[in-house]
Scaffold this motif. Structure first.
Motif, PDB file in Angstrom:
ATOM      1  N   ASN A  29     -20.329   5.611 -28.596  1.00  0.00           N
ATOM      2  CA  ASN A  29     -21.554   5.380 -27.808  1.00  0.00           C
ATOM      3  C   ASN A  29     -21.822   6.507 -26.820  1.00  0.00           C
ATOM      4  OD1 ASN A  29     -21.627   2.960 -29.305  1.00  0.00           O
ATOM      5  ND2 ASN A  29     -20.113   2.112 -27.902  1.00  0.00           N
ATOM      6  N   CYS A  30     -22.571   6.209 -25.753  1.00  0.00           N
ATOM      7  CA  CYS A  30     -22.996   7.269 -24.831  1.00  0.00           C
ATOM      8  C   CYS A  30     -22.464   6.972 -23.420  1.00  0.00           C
ATOM      9  CB  CYS A  30     -24.521   7.332 -24.807  1.00  0.00           C
ATOM     10  SG  CYS A  30     -25.173   8.362 -23.491  1.00  0.00           S
ATOM     11  N   PRO A  31     -21.861   7.975 -22.771  1.00  0.00           N
ATOM     12  CA  PRO A  31     -21.295   7.727 -21.444  1.00  0.00           C
ATOM     13  C   PRO A  31     -22.376   7.548 -20.372  1.00  0.00           C
ATOM     14  CG  PRO A  31     -21.149  10.058 -21.998  1.00  0.00           C
ATOM     15  CD  PRO A  31     -21.669   9.364 -23.211  1.00  0.00           C
ATOM     16  N   TRP A  32     -23.564   7.989 -20.641  1.00  0.00           N
ATOM     17  CA  TRP A  32     -24.658   7.901 -19.669  1.00  0.00           C
ATOM     18  C   TRP A  32     -25.461   6.631 -19.920  1.00  0.00           C
ATOM     19  CZ3 TRP A  32     -26.170   9.476 -15.154  1.00  0.00           C
ATOM     20  CH2 TRP A  32     -27.516   9.415 -14.802  1.00  0.00           C
ATOM     21  N   ASN A  33     -26.071   6.562 -21.076  1.00  0.00           N
ATOM     22  CA  ASN A  33     -26.714   5.339 -21.580  1.00  0.00           C
ATOM     23  C   ASN A  33     -27.836   4.778 -20.708  1.00  0.00           C
ATOM     24  OD1 ASN A  33     -26.891   3.724 -23.771  1.00  0.00           O
ATOM     25  ND2 ASN A  33     -25.192   2.368 -23.244  1.00  0.00           N
ATOM     26  N   ARG A  34     -28.444   5.622 -19.866  1.00  0.00           N
ATOM     27  CA  ARG A  34     -29.481   5.087 -18.974  1.00  0.00           C
ATOM     28  C   ARG A  34     -30.892   5.547 -19.320  1.00  0.00           C
ATOM     29  NH1 ARG A  34     -26.562   6.372 -13.223  1.00  0.00           N
ATOM     30  NH2 ARG A  34     -24.489   6.109 -14.054  1.00  0.00           N
ATOM     31  N   CYS A  35     -31.029   6.484 -20.247  1.00  0.00           N
ATOM     32  CA  CYS A  35     -32.369   7.026 -20.524  1.00  0.00           C
ATOM     33  C   CYS A  35     -33.305   5.896 -20.962  1.00  0.00           C
ATOM     34  CB  CYS A  35     -32.297   8.094 -21.612  1.00  0.00           C
ATOM     35  SG  CYS A  35     -31.197   9.456 -21.188  1.00  0.00           S
ATOM     36  N   LEU A  36     -34.450   5.793 -20.300  1.00  0.00           N
ATOM     37  CA  LEU A  36     -35.356   4.663 -20.544  1.00  0.00           C
ATOM     38  C   LEU A  36     -35.864   4.593 -21.976  1.00  0.00           C
ATOM     39  CD1 LEU A  36     -37.735   4.615 -17.425  1.00  0.00           C
ATOM     40  CD2 LEU A  36     -35.579   3.408 -17.760  1.00  0.00           C
ATOM     41  N   PHE A  37     -36.014   5.769 -22.591  1.00  0.00           N
ATOM     42  CA  PHE A  37     -36.650   5.816 -23.910  1.00  0.00           C
ATOM     43  C   PHE A  37     -35.663   5.619 -25.052  1.00  0.00           C
ATOM     44  CE2 PHE A  37     -35.300   9.941 -22.480  1.00  0.00           C
ATOM     45  CZ  PHE A  37     -34.541  10.376 -23.549  1.00  0.00           C
ATOM     46  N   CYS A  38     -34.353   5.620 -24.755  1.00  0.00           N
ATOM     47  CA  CYS A  38     -33.342   5.683 -25.818  1.00  0.00           C
ATOM     48  C   CYS A  38     -32.753   4.304 -26.124  1.00  0.00           C
ATOM     49  CB  CYS A  38     -32.238   6.647 -25.408  1.00  0.00           C
ATOM     50  SG  CYS A  38     -30.844   6.651 -26.552  1.00  0.00           S
ATOM     51  N   PRO A  39     -32.993   3.789 -27.322  1.00  0.00           N
ATOM     52  CA  PRO A  39     -32.468   2.461 -27.662  1.00  0.00           C
ATOM     53  C   PRO A  39     -31.086   2.498 -28.318  1.00  0.00           C
ATOM     54  CG  PRO A  39     -33.978   3.214 -29.370  1.00  0.00           C
ATOM     55  CD  PRO A  39     -33.841   4.353 -28.386  1.00  0.00           C
ATOM     56  N   VAL A  40     -30.579   3.712 -28.626  1.00  0.00           N
ATOM     57  CA  VAL A  40     -29.469   3.813 -29.579  1.00  0.00           C
ATOM     58  C   VAL A  40     -28.208   3.065 -29.173  1.00  0.00           C
ATOM     59  CG1 VAL A  40     -27.991   5.389 -30.874  1.00  0.00           C
ATOM     60  CG2 VAL A  40     -30.341   6.035 -30.367  1.00  0.00           C
ATOM     61  N   TYR A  41     -27.740   3.284 -27.943  1.00  0.00           N
ATOM     62  CA  TYR A  41     -26.434   2.702 -27.584  1.00  0.00           C
ATOM     63  C   TYR A  41     -26.527   1.608 -26.524  1.00  0.00           C
ATOM     64  CZ  TYR A  41     -24.960   7.016 -29.884  1.00  0.00           C
ATOM     65  OH  TYR A  41     -24.784   8.034 -30.778  1.00  0.00           O
ATOM     66  N   LYS A  42     -27.746   1.161 -26.253  1.00  0.00           N
ATOM     67  CA  LYS A  42     -27.882   0.159 -25.194  1.00  0.00           C
ATOM     68  C   LYS A  42     -27.037  -1.081 -25.522  1.00  0.00           C
ATOM     69  CE  LYS A  42     -31.000   2.318 -22.558  1.00  0.00           C
ATOM     70  NZ  LYS A  42     -30.589   3.689 -22.900  1.00  0.00           N
ATOM     71  N   LYS A  43     -26.440  -1.626 -24.478  1.00  0.00           N
ATOM     72  CA  LYS A  43     -25.560  -2.801 -24.576  1.00  0.00           C
ATOM     73  C   LYS A  43     -24.241  -2.487 -25.276  1.00  0.00           C
ATOM     74  CE  LYS A  43     -29.200  -6.200 -24.290  1.00  0.00           C
ATOM     75  NZ  LYS A  43     -30.152  -6.940 -25.079  1.00  0.00           N
ATOM     76  N   ALA A 146     -24.107  17.078 -27.247  1.00  0.00           N
ATOM     77  CA  ALA A 146     -23.515  17.141 -25.906  1.00  0.00           C
ATOM     78  C   ALA A 146     -24.637  17.012 -24.886  1.00  0.00           C
ATOM     79  CB  ALA A 146     -22.780  18.448 -25.704  1.00  0.00           C
ATOM     80  N   ARG A 147     -24.358  16.357 -23.791  1.00  0.00           N
ATOM     81  CA  ARG A 147     -25.341  16.284 -22.698  1.00  0.00           C
ATOM     82  C   ARG A 147     -25.252  17.570 -21.872  1.00  0.00           C
ATOM     83  NH1 ARG A 147     -24.733  12.607 -18.561  1.00  0.00           N
ATOM     84  NH2 ARG A 147     -26.969  12.721 -18.244  1.00  0.00           N
ATOM     85  N   SER A 148     -26.388  17.987 -21.334  1.00  0.00           N
ATOM     86  CA  SER A 148     -26.372  19.195 -20.497  1.00  0.00           C
ATOM     87  C   SER A 148     -25.437  19.020 -19.308  1.00  0.00           C
ATOM     88  CB  SER A 148     -27.790  19.514 -19.996  1.00  0.00           C
ATOM     89  OG  SER A 148     -28.557  20.045 -21.044  1.00  0.00           O
ATOM     90  N   LEU A 174     -32.693  17.792 -24.849  1.00  0.00           N
ATOM     91  CA  LEU A 174     -33.371  18.341 -23.664  1.00  0.00           C
ATOM     92  C   LEU A 174     -34.475  17.369 -23.222  1.00  0.00           C
ATOM     93  CD1 LEU A 174     -34.073  21.827 -22.706  1.00  0.00           C
ATOM     94  CD2 LEU A 174     -36.151  20.558 -23.118  1.00  0.00           C
ATOM     95  N   GLU A 175     -35.212  16.888 -24.186  1.00  0.00           N
ATOM     96  CA  GLU A 175     -36.330  15.939 -24.021  1.00  0.00           C
ATOM     97  C   GLU A 175     -37.495  16.545 -23.246  1.00  0.00           C
ATOM     98  OE1 GLU A 175     -34.944  13.999 -25.905  1.00  0.00           O
ATOM     99  OE2 GLU A 175     -32.966  13.379 -25.233  1.00  0.00           O
ATOM    100  N   SER A 176     -37.255  16.982 -22.004  1.00  0.00           N
ATOM    101  CA  SER A 176     -38.329  17.556 -21.191  1.00  0.00           C
ATOM    102  C   SER A 176     -37.752  18.599 -20.247  1.00  0.00           C
ATOM    103  CB  SER A 176     -38.990  16.446 -20.362  1.00  0.00           C
ATOM    104  OG  SER A 176     -40.020  16.998 -19.550  1.00  0.00           O
ATOM    105  N   LYS A 186     -34.922   8.716 -16.284  1.00  0.00           N
ATOM    106  CA  LYS A 186     -33.489   8.536 -15.966  1.00  0.00           C
ATOM    107  C   LYS A 186     -32.586   9.344 -16.906  1.00  0.00           C
ATOM    108  CE  LYS A 186     -33.496   4.009 -13.695  1.00  0.00           C
ATOM    109  NZ  LYS A 186     -34.872   3.647 -13.515  1.00  0.00           N
ATOM    110  N   LYS A 187     -32.994  10.572 -17.159  1.00  0.00           N
ATOM    111  CA  LYS A 187     -32.201  11.425 -18.056  1.00  0.00           C
ATOM    112  C   LYS A 187     -30.931  11.933 -17.365  1.00  0.00           C
ATOM    113  CE  LYS A 187     -31.387  13.776 -21.793  1.00  0.00           C
ATOM    114  NZ  LYS A 187     -30.982  13.131 -23.045  1.00  0.00           N
ATOM    115  N   GLY A 188     -30.936  11.913 -16.031  1.00  0.00           N
ATOM    116  CA  GLY A 188     -29.722  12.301 -15.312  1.00  0.00           C
ATOM    117  C   GLY A 188     -29.469  13.792 -15.305  1.00  0.00           C
TER     118      GLY A 188
HETATM  119  S1  SF4 Z   1     -30.836   9.954 -24.901  1.00  0.00           S
HETATM  120 FE1  SF4 Z   1     -29.751   9.425 -22.989  1.00  0.00          FE
HETATM  121  S2  SF4 Z   1     -28.950   7.361 -23.311  1.00  0.00           S
HETATM  122 FE2  SF4 Z   1     -29.514   8.170 -25.345  1.00  0.00          FE
HETATM  123  S3  SF4 Z   1     -27.652   9.065 -26.142  1.00  0.00           S
HETATM  124 FE3  SF4 Z   1     -28.750  10.728 -25.108  1.00  0.00          FE
HETATM  125  S4  SF4 Z   1     -27.966  10.753 -23.006  1.00  0.00           S
HETATM  126 FE4  SF4 Z   1     -27.360   8.807 -23.939  1.00  0.00          FE
END
Ligand code: SF4
Length: 380
Positions: A29-43, A146-148, A174-176, A186-188
Motif C-alpha cells: 500500500n501507500c505510506p502517505w495515503n492522504r491524496c484526495l483524488f487517489c482511491p487505490v490504497y484507501k482503508k 516513489a514519492r518525491s 507529480l500530479e501538479s 493533500k499531496k504532501g
Molecule cells: S497518489 Fe497519493 S495516496 Fe495515492 S499512492 Fe500516490 S502518494 Fe499514495
C-alpha cells in the motif's frame, strides 16, 4: 513439490507501461495515503515487507519459472514459453500464470510494488536487486514508484548505489506543480520539492517518469495548475511525462469535496483546454510525452520534445476546433472504445452507431457529459 505450494504476494497496481513486467512486492500500500483524488490504497494499512518475505517470493517465482519450463519441455517446446505453454499454465495452474505471461513477454522487466518502494533502507533495496538478478539473469529493466518526499530522504549517492545494483527507472506521481492544488489535494509535497526530488533522480543517472494529472485544478485553479505544472516539469526535464485524467470515484474524499462545493470538476473539453495550456508552456526540455491511459481523451498526444511539439499541439488544437457535435461524437466513441482519435470519426460504420447513441441521449434529455461520467467510472 506440489505446484499449489508456490505462493507469492502481489499488489493491486502498476503503471500501464509495466504491463509486461513481473510485479515484485516490496511494501504494501501507500505510506502517505492522504491524496484526495487517489482511491487505490484507501482503508489499507501501509507495511514494509521484510527481506525474508521478499526473498521467499523471489524463490517461489523462480520455482514457478522452473515448473513452467518443465511443462514446456513435456509439451515438446524445449523449455520455451510460447502462447501454447502460457495457455496450458493458465488452464492448469492459474496462480502462476503471471510468471508464464511475464516469461512469454521476454522475462526482462520488473516493477517493484507498491506505492513508495524507496522508503525501504537503501541497503535492503540493493540486496533485493542483487537477489532479483541472481534468480532471473534475463532481467534488464527494473522500475518502481516513489514519492518525491521520500526521494528527498535519499542522497544522490544512495540513488547511484541503487542504479548500480540494477534499478533503472523511477515513476513519480507529480500530479501538479501548483502549490495551491497540491495543498488542496493533500499531496504532501510542494512544487519546489518535486523539482529537487526529480533533479536528484536525474543526477543519479536514473530514468525518470513524471505523472501529470489533467483536471486536478478544477474550475478555480485550472490555469494555475497548467502553468505551474509546466514550470515544474521544465525545471526537472524528466525523461518521460505521462498524462492521466482525473476521475472522481463516488465515496472518495474528493467526491465529498465536490458534494460540499469545494471542488468543481472540469468537463472533458475544459480538460483539453487545460492540457493545451500545459503543453504550450513546456519549454527547454527534451522529455518524451505519453498520453498512455484509457481515461485520457486524446491518446495521440505523444512525441518527443522539442521536435514533436508542433504535432502534439496540433492534436489538441485539432480537437478543440471541431464543431460541438463532432466533439461529442468523438467523446462517445473514445469512451466506448470504438474510436482512438478524432480522425476515426470518418469511419462511417462507427459513426452511424455513435449518431444513434447521440440521438437517443438527446431524446432522453441526457447530456453527453452526464452519460460519459457514468461510463468513465467503469474504467476505474
Ligand atoms: S497518489 Fe497519493 S495516496 Fe495515492 S499512492 Fe500516490 S502518494 Fe499514495
Amino acid at each position: 513439490m506440489a505446484v499449489r505450494e508456490i505462493d507469492f504476494e502481489q499488489g493491486p497496481i502498476r503503471p500501464p507501461s509495466e504491463a509486461y513486467s513481473l510485479l515484485l512486492r516490496l511494501t504494501r500500500n501507500c505510506p502517505w495515503n492522504r491524496c484526495l483524488f487517489c482511491p487505490v490504497y484507501k482503508k489499507r494499512k501501509f507495511s514494509r515487507r521484510s527481506l525474508e518475505e521478499i526473498k521467499a517470493d523471489l524463490e517461489a517465482m523462480a520455482l514457478a519459472a522452473e515448473k513452467i519450463g518443465d511443462m514446456s519441455r513435456q509439451s515438446g517446446f524445449g523449455g520455451r514459453v510460447n502462447r501454447e505453454v502460457a495457455a496450458l499454465v493458465h488452464a492448469k495452474h492459474p496462480h502462476i500464470f503471471q510468471i508464464a505471461f511475464w516469461l512469454l513477454h521476454g522475462g526482462e522487466r520488473v516493477f517493484l510494488q507498491d506505492g513508495d518502494s524507496l522508503l525501504l533502507p537503501t541497503d535492503q533495496l540493493v540486496e533485493v536487486l542483487k537477489l532479483l538478478k541472481e534468480k532471473f539473469p534475463t532481467v534488464n529493466r527494473v522500475t518502481t514508484y516513489a514519492r518525491s518526499r521520500t526521494l528527498l530522504r535519499r542522497s544522490v549517492q544512495e540513488l547511484e548505489k541503487l542504479k548500480k545494483a540494477g534499478l533503472n527507472r523511477i515513476h513519480v506521481g507529480l500530479e501538479s506543480g501548483s502549490d495551491r492544488v497540491l495543498e488542496f489535494m493533500k499531496k504532501g509535497v510542494t512544487g519546489d520539492q518535486h523539482v529537487e526530488a526529480g533533479r536528484r533522480v536525474k543526477e543519479a543517472g536514473l530514468s525518470l517518469s513524471e505523472y501529470v494529472l489533467l483536471g486536478l485544478g478544477g474550475t478555480d485553479l485550472w490555469e494555475e495548475h497548467a502553468r505551474d505544472t509546466a514550470r515544474v516539469i521544465n525545471e526537472i526535464n524528466p525523461d518521460f511525462i505521462r498524462m492521466r485524467t482525473l476521475t472522481i470515484r463516488p465515496g472518495s474524499p474528493l467526491a465529498d469535496e465536490v458534494r460540499e462545493g469545494n471542488f468543481k470538476p472540469l468537463g472533458d473539453d475544459e480538460i483539453v483546454r487545460e492540457e493545451e495550456l500545459f503543453l504550450e508552456n513546456l519549454a527547454g526540455i527534451d522529455s518524451y510525452i505519453y498520453s498512455d491511459h484509457i481515461l485520457n481523451l486524446l491518446e495521440d498526444v505523444q512525441g518527443q520534445l522539442p521536435e514533436d511539439k508542433e504535432a502534439i499541439m496540433a492534436v489538441v488544437q485539432g480537437y478543440l476546433s471541431l464543431p460541438e457535435k463532432e466533439r461529442d461524437l468523438f467523446k462517445l466513441g473514445r469512451r466506448s472504445g470504438c474510436l482512438r482519435s478524432p480522425q476515426d470519426l470518418q469511419k462511417q460504420s462507427e459513426r452511424d452507431g455513435l449518431e444513434q447513441l447521440y440521438r437517443r441521449l438527446q431524446v432522453q434529455g441526457i447530456s453527453v457529459d452526464q452519460y460519459l461520467e457514468q461510463q468513465l467510472l467503469q474504467f476505474i
